[in-house]
Write a protein that holds these residues in place. Structure first.
Motif, PDB file in Angstrom:
ATOM      1  N   PRO A  39       0.792  -1.227   0.000  1.00 45.55           N
ATOM      2  CA  PRO A  39       0.000   0.000   0.000  1.00 45.55           C
ATOM      3  C   PRO A  39       0.826   1.280   0.000  1.00 45.55           C
ATOM      4  CG  PRO A  39      -0.965  -1.587   1.506  1.00 45.55           C
ATOM      5  CD  PRO A  39       0.359  -2.156   1.071  1.00 45.55           C
ATOM      6  N   MET A  40       2.008   1.268   0.607  1.00 40.72           N
ATOM      7  CA  MET A  40       2.795   2.502   0.650  1.00 40.72           C
ATOM      8  C   MET A  40       3.407   2.830  -0.715  1.00 40.72           C
ATOM      9  SD  MET A  40       6.124   1.554   2.962  1.00 40.72           S
ATOM     10  CE  MET A  40       7.560   0.717   2.265  1.00 40.72           C
ATOM     11  N   PHE A  41       3.517   1.827  -1.588  1.00 41.19           N
ATOM     12  CA  PHE A  41       4.032   2.081  -2.936  1.00 41.19           C
ATOM     13  C   PHE A  41       2.942   2.590  -3.877  1.00 41.19           C
ATOM     14  CE2 PHE A  41       7.134  -0.897  -1.211  1.00 41.19           C
ATOM     15  CZ  PHE A  41       8.319  -0.299  -1.594  1.00 41.19           C
ATOM     16  N   HIS A  42       1.704   2.325  -3.544  1.00 40.99           N
ATOM     17  CA  HIS A  42       0.588   2.690  -4.426  1.00 40.99           C
ATOM     18  C   HIS A  42      -0.243   3.856  -3.892  1.00 40.99           C
ATOM     19  CE1 HIS A  42       1.190  -0.684  -7.173  1.00 40.99           C
ATOM     20  NE2 HIS A  42       1.476  -1.411  -6.101  1.00 40.99           N
ATOM     21  N   ASP A  43       0.105   4.362  -2.729  1.00 42.79           N
ATOM     22  CA  ASP A  43      -0.655   5.454  -2.116  1.00 42.79           C
ATOM     23  C   ASP A  43      -0.166   6.806  -2.630  1.00 42.79           C
ATOM     24  OD1 ASP A  43      -2.469   6.636  -0.139  1.00 42.79           O
ATOM     25  OD2 ASP A  43      -0.622   7.263   0.848  1.00 42.79           O
ATOM     26  N   PRO A  44      -1.017   7.596  -3.250  1.00 45.39           N
ATOM     27  CA  PRO A  44      -0.584   8.892  -3.788  1.00 45.39           C
ATOM     28  C   PRO A  44       0.005   9.818  -2.722  1.00 45.39           C
ATOM     29  CG  PRO A  44      -2.725   8.289  -4.680  1.00 45.39           C
ATOM     30  CD  PRO A  44      -2.423   7.310  -3.588  1.00 45.39           C
ATOM     31  N   GLU A  45      -0.543   9.800  -1.514  1.00 46.44           N
ATOM     32  CA  GLU A  45      -0.039  10.692  -0.473  1.00 46.44           C
ATOM     33  C   GLU A  45       1.354  10.266  -0.011  1.00 46.44           C
ATOM     34  OE1 GLU A  45      -0.175  13.902   2.393  1.00 46.44           O
ATOM     35  OE2 GLU A  45      -0.869  13.480   0.373  1.00 46.44           O
ATOM     36  N   ALA A  46       1.581   8.963   0.107  1.00 50.04           N
ATOM     37  CA  ALA A  46       2.921   8.485   0.467  1.00 50.04           C
ATOM     38  C   ALA A  46       3.926   8.870  -0.607  1.00 50.04           C
ATOM     39  CB  ALA A  46       2.906   6.971   0.672  1.00 50.04           C
ATOM     40  N   SER A  47       3.521   8.775  -1.863  1.00 52.94           N
ATOM     41  CA  SER A  47       4.408   9.182  -2.955  1.00 52.94           C
ATOM     42  C   SER A  47       4.731  10.663  -2.877  1.00 52.94           C
ATOM     43  CB  SER A  47       3.759   8.856  -4.303  1.00 52.94           C
ATOM     44  OG  SER A  47       3.575   7.472  -4.458  1.00 52.94           O
ATOM     45  N   ARG A  48       3.726  11.474  -2.573  1.00 51.94           N
ATOM     46  CA  ARG A  48       3.951  12.920  -2.479  1.00 51.94           C
ATOM     47  C   ARG A  48       4.888  13.255  -1.331  1.00 51.94           C
ATOM     48  NH1 ARG A  48       1.733  17.881  -0.202  1.00 51.94           N
ATOM     49  NH2 ARG A  48       0.681  16.649   1.400  1.00 51.94           N
ATOM     50  N   LEU A  49       4.663  12.686  -0.167  1.00 54.32           N
ATOM     51  CA  LEU A  49       5.462  13.028   1.004  1.00 54.32           C
ATOM     52  C   LEU A  49       6.919  12.606   0.856  1.00 54.32           C
ATOM     53  CD1 LEU A  49       2.945  12.162   3.862  1.00 54.32           C
ATOM     54  CD2 LEU A  49       3.505  14.411   2.935  1.00 54.32           C
ATOM     55  N   THR A  50       7.153  11.554   0.084  1.00 57.21           N
ATOM     56  CA  THR A  50       8.523  11.093  -0.135  1.00 57.21           C
ATOM     57  C   THR A  50       9.106  11.602  -1.445  1.00 57.21           C
ATOM     58  OG1 THR A  50       7.701   9.032  -1.115  1.00 57.21           O
ATOM     59  CG2 THR A  50       8.197   9.016   1.252  1.00 57.21           C
ATOM     60  N   GLY A  51       8.311  12.346  -2.225  1.00 59.10           N
ATOM     61  CA  GLY A  51       8.797  12.857  -3.502  1.00 59.10           C
ATOM     62  C   GLY A  51       9.069  11.763  -4.506  1.00 59.10           C
ATOM     63  N   ASN A  52       8.312  10.679  -4.420  1.00 58.61           N
ATOM     64  CA  ASN A  52       8.545   9.513  -5.266  1.00 58.61           C
ATOM     65  C   ASN A  52       7.717   9.619  -6.541  1.00 58.61           C
ATOM     66  OD1 ASN A  52       9.075   7.025  -6.366  1.00 58.61           O
ATOM     67  ND2 ASN A  52       7.855   5.885  -4.863  1.00 58.61           N
ATOM     68  N   HIS A  53       8.321  10.072  -7.620  1.00 58.57           N
ATOM     69  CA  HIS A  53       7.607  10.225  -8.888  1.00 58.57           C
ATOM     70  C   HIS A  53       7.202   8.879  -9.480  1.00 58.57           C
ATOM     71  CE1 HIS A  53       8.019  14.545  -9.295  1.00 58.57           C
ATOM     72  NE2 HIS A  53       9.291  14.454  -8.956  1.00 58.57           N
ATOM     73  N   ALA A  54       7.819   7.797  -9.024  1.00 66.15           N
ATOM     74  CA  ALA A  54       7.491   6.470  -9.558  1.00 66.15           C
ATOM     75  C   ALA A  54       6.390   5.790  -8.766  1.00 66.15           C
ATOM     76  CB  ALA A  54       8.733   5.583  -9.570  1.00 66.15           C
ATOM     77  N   GLY A  55       5.765   6.507  -7.834  1.00 68.14           N
ATOM     78  CA  GLY A  55       4.716   5.906  -7.024  1.00 68.14           C
ATOM     79  C   GLY A  55       3.390   5.864  -7.750  1.00 68.14           C
ATOM     80  N   GLY A  56       2.335   5.541  -6.995  1.00 70.08           N
ATOM     81  CA  GLY A  56       1.006   5.500  -7.581  1.00 70.08           C
ATOM     82  C   GLY A  56       0.892   4.443  -8.659  1.00 70.08           C
ATOM     83  N   GLY A  57       0.373   4.847  -9.817  1.00 62.71           N
ATOM     84  CA  GLY A  57       0.160   3.907 -10.909  1.00 62.71           C
ATOM     85  C   GLY A  57       1.436   3.391 -11.526  1.00 62.71           C
ATOM     86  N   ASP A  58       2.553   4.100 -11.312  1.00 62.93           N
ATOM     87  CA  ASP A  58       3.837   3.669 -11.873  1.00 62.93           C
ATOM     88  C   ASP A  58       4.675   2.870 -10.886  1.00 62.93           C
ATOM     89  OD1 ASP A  58       3.303   4.988 -14.285  1.00 62.93           O
ATOM     90  OD2 ASP A  58       4.011   6.893 -13.470  1.00 62.93           O
ATOM     91  N   ALA A  59       4.112   2.534  -9.741  1.00 60.05           N
ATOM     92  CA  ALA A  59       4.865   1.810  -8.719  1.00 60.05           C
ATOM     93  C   ALA A  59       5.230   0.420  -9.217  1.00 60.05           C
ATOM     94  CB  ALA A  59       4.050   1.711  -7.436  1.00 60.05           C
ATOM     95  N   PRO A  60       6.347  -0.143  -8.737  1.00 61.93           N
ATOM     96  CA  PRO A  60       6.721  -1.501  -9.148  1.00 61.93           C
ATOM     97  C   PRO A  60       5.692  -2.520  -8.690  1.00 61.93           C
ATOM     98  CG  PRO A  60       8.106  -0.732  -7.336  1.00 61.93           C
ATOM     99  CD  PRO A  60       7.322   0.450  -7.804  1.00 61.93           C
ATOM    100  N   ASP A  61       5.563  -3.598  -9.460  1.00 65.45           N
ATOM    101  CA  ASP A  61       4.586  -4.619  -9.096  1.00 65.45           C
ATOM    102  C   ASP A  61       5.152  -5.524  -7.997  1.00 65.45           C
ATOM    103  OD1 ASP A  61       6.307  -6.474 -10.297  1.00 65.45           O
ATOM    104  OD2 ASP A  61       5.186  -6.461 -12.181  1.00 65.45           O
ATOM    105  N   GLU A  62       4.302  -6.397  -7.503  1.00 67.28           N
ATOM    106  CA  GLU A  62       4.690  -7.216  -6.349  1.00 67.28           C
ATOM    107  C   GLU A  62       5.868  -8.121  -6.657  1.00 67.28           C
ATOM    108  OE1 GLU A  62       2.772 -10.398  -3.145  1.00 67.28           O
ATOM    109  OE2 GLU A  62       1.452  -9.182  -4.417  1.00 67.28           O
ATOM    110  N   ALA A  63       5.926  -8.666  -7.862  1.00 68.27           N
ATOM    111  CA  ALA A  63       7.027  -9.574  -8.203  1.00 68.27           C
ATOM    112  C   ALA A  63       8.367  -8.852  -8.166  1.00 68.27           C
ATOM    113  CB  ALA A  63       6.787 -10.183  -9.581  1.00 68.27           C
ATOM    114  N   ARG A  64       8.413  -7.647  -8.718  1.00 65.27           N
ATOM    115  CA  ARG A  64       9.660  -6.874  -8.707  1.00 65.27           C
ATOM    116  C   ARG A  64      10.050  -6.487  -7.293  1.00 65.27           C
ATOM    117  NH1 ARG A  64       8.616  -1.994 -12.387  1.00 65.27           N
ATOM    118  NH2 ARG A  64      10.646  -1.369 -11.563  1.00 65.27           N
ATOM    119  N   LEU A  65       9.064  -6.120  -6.492  1.00 66.79           N
ATOM    120  CA  LEU A  65       9.354  -5.760  -5.110  1.00 66.79           C
ATOM    121  C   LEU A  65       9.872  -6.964  -4.329  1.00 66.79           C
ATOM    122  CD1 LEU A  65       6.329  -3.434  -4.365  1.00 66.79           C
ATOM    123  CD2 LEU A  65       8.734  -2.755  -4.413  1.00 66.79           C
ATOM    124  N   ARG A  66       9.320  -8.133  -4.578  1.00 65.13           N
ATOM    125  CA  ARG A  66       9.799  -9.333  -3.897  1.00 65.13           C
ATOM    126  C   ARG A  66      11.261  -9.610  -4.252  1.00 65.13           C
ATOM    127  NH1 ARG A  66       6.842 -13.012  -1.212  1.00 65.13           N
ATOM    128  NH2 ARG A  66       4.603 -12.641  -1.002  1.00 65.13           N
TER     129      ARG A  66
END
Length: 202
Positions: A39-66
């Motif tokens: 959820p923290m990789f796909h949450d728009p607010e978490a992406s904003r607070l961390t300045g993560n431009h790759a968050g939200g819809g562009d976040a890595p999928d579960e397989a890559r994260l694993r």
């Protein structure tokens, strides 16, 4: 002729500790923690607070994260720990010491929590535990971070642990058309030895 100054001992980042506080437990993060962390990789607010431009819809999928988290235990230049809420036993985020600078005995710090866990003091305690480990067990001299101007809650949490503002990186982040400053903060080993992460605050 003076004797050469010995090189500082390398911190033992390969040993991944378990650190326990009243409300949170920090332990080595694993690939099995990914479902809880997703959820923290796909949450728009978490992406904003961390300045993560790759968050939200562009976040890595579960397989890559694993794949990524499966390698965290092998790293000898950084420390990645899962944050566990002791009241529920649930993984609620991660804390990291990274960007190890051996010449200056310093590290960067970052933390991210899953949505719905902010404002409960879990992040503050987790920060205090891992930063304390950095100074007291790894022998660091300086731990630093950057916090964006639109995140005063995080800045206050860092101040509670002893981080001091050093300066401002102007327009460090471009977020949805708005340029946002970032404040550089740090805490030093001599400061930590005095307050142990519990400084007197105004």
């Amino acid at each position: 002729m003076t004797d050469p100054v010995p090189a500082p001992a390398r911190p033992d980042f390969r040993s991944k500790p378990t650190l326990s506080g009243p409300r949170v437990l920090l332990r080595p993060v694993t690939a099995d923690d990914v479902p809880a962390l997703l959820p923290m990789f796909h949450d728009p607010e978490a992406s904003r607070l961390t300045g993560n431009h790759a968050g939200g819809g562009d976040a890595p999928d579960e397989a890559r994260l694993r794949e990524w988290y499966a390698t965290r235990g092998d790293q000898d230049d950084r420390l990645d720990l899962a944050v566990v809420d002791r009241a529920t036993g649930h993984v609620v985020g991660e804390v990291v010491l990274n960007v190890w600078d051996p010449g200056n005995e310093s590290c960067n710090f970052r933390i991210c929590l899953v949505p719905g866990t902010y404002g409960q003091g879990l992040g503050t305690e987790a920060t205090r535990l891992i930063v304390g480990h950095g100074f007291e067990k790894l022998g660091l001299h300086r731990v630093s971070l950057e916090v964006y101007a639109f995140n005063p809650r995080a800045r206050r949490a860092y101040e509670k642990v002893g981080f001091v503002a050093e300066g401002v990186l102007r327009d460090a982040l471009l977020w949805e058309g708005e340029r946002v400053d970032a404040t550089v903060m740090s805490v030093l080993a001599p400061e930590w030895s005095r307050h142990r992460g519990m400084p007197a605050l105004p």
